[in-house]
Write an enzyme that holds these catalytic residues in place. Structure first.
Site, PDB file in Angstrom:
ATOM      1  N   SER A 106      -7.610   4.178   4.750  1.00  0.00           N
ATOM      2  CA  SER A 106      -7.120   5.307   4.079  1.00  0.00           C
ATOM      3  C   SER A 106      -5.464   4.856   3.635  1.00  0.00           C
ATOM      4  O   SER A 106      -5.141   3.960   2.857  1.00  0.00           O
ATOM      5  CB  SER A 106      -7.127   6.514   4.731  1.00  0.00           C
ATOM      6  OG  SER A 106      -8.404   7.050   5.063  1.00  0.00           O
ATOM      7  N   HIS A 129     -10.685   5.401  -0.118  1.00  0.00           N
ATOM      8  CA  HIS A 129     -11.422   6.848  -0.396  1.00  0.00           C
ATOM      9  C   HIS A 129     -10.625   7.763  -0.955  1.00  0.00           C
ATOM     10  O   HIS A 129      -9.244   7.748  -0.867  1.00  0.00           O
ATOM     11  CB  HIS A 129     -12.345   7.328   0.673  1.00  0.00           C
ATOM     12  CG  HIS A 129     -11.451   7.789   1.923  1.00  0.00           C
ATOM     13  ND1 HIS A 129     -10.549   8.771   1.781  1.00  0.00           N
ATOM     14  CD2 HIS A 129     -11.318   7.226   2.995  1.00  0.00           C
ATOM     15  CE1 HIS A 129      -9.968   9.004   3.078  1.00  0.00           C
ATOM     16  NE2 HIS A 129     -10.436   7.934   3.646  1.00  0.00           N
TER      17      HIS A 129
END
Length: 226
Positions: A106, A129
């Protein structure tokens, strides 16, 4: 010695200055969850951004510190805190090298690529993501616009500090096949390098050797300009 051990315990940082090259290198670790304005659970390993920002300022201002080595094994965390740390690392005038160990997921992505040169161990992973409300698609329209802008900031930073294009990052972010019950992509060591997100597969010795080389190059340029 006691003060050095306290620094390692409290901030995950240390000075490395006993090598053959006689360079003073600051070691900084980003481990667990990147903590922002809210404290994470007491049972969660966390890196506090209010600890890192003063250290980074000290590195820039110090005449004794020659370079920075960043070790990362993070699940991500607070987006704003992570981006602020990444921006500070990217703005340092001293040579910087990052090494992804277990993973840099992330918001750990921007942290990994913020250094001048990045390494990842063969078993290391990067997870890319879309931005989520818990840190790194939410259904409320007003908030969605902000999430999209934040996501653009992340993809822009990743593309601006690595060899991967913004378009390719967005493809990886929205991939519906890689992550179970989620969209995004998991890249292992070699894959992260092939995609251009990370510069090279390697370990601690590779990262340190590269940093020493970069410090020597910087010192040579400074001497030439004197």
């Amino acid at each position: 010695m006691k003060e050095e051990m306290e620094e390692v315990k409290e901030t995950g940082s240390a000075n490395l200055q006993n090598g053959d090259k006689k360079h003073c290198i600051k070691l900084l670790t980003i481990i667990g969850e990147v903590e922002g304005h809210e404290n994470v659970s007491g049972n969660t390993k966390a890196t506090k951004y209010e600890h890192l920002l003063p250290i980074l300022a000290e590195i820039e201002d110090s005449e004794e510190i020659d370079g920075l080595l960043i070790l990362l094994n993070t699940m991500g965390g607070d987006v704003e805190a992570g981006l602020s740390i990444a921006e500070m690392i990217a703005s340092l005038s001293k040579p910087t090298v990052s090494l992804v160990l277990g993973g840099s997921h992330s918001i750990g992505g921007p942290l990994a690529v913020s250094a001048d040169y990045s390494f990842i161990v063969p078993s290391g992973t990067m997870v890319i993501h879309p931005v989520r409300s818990n840190g790194m698609f939410i259904g409320v329209q007003k908030s969605l616009d902000n999430m999209i802008r934040t996501q653009d900031r992340i993809t822009g930073f990743l593309a601006g500090h690595s060899r991967i294009s913004k378009e390719r990052i967005e493809e990886l972010m929205l991939n519906p096949t890689e992550l179970v019950k989620d969209v995004g992509s998991l890249l292992e060591g070699e894959e992260a390098v092939k995609e251009g997100l990370i510069d090279e597969v390697g370990g601690l010795s590779n990262a340190l050797n590269k940093l020493h080389e970069m410090i020597d190059e910087r010192n040579e340029k400074k001497n030439e300009n004197v």
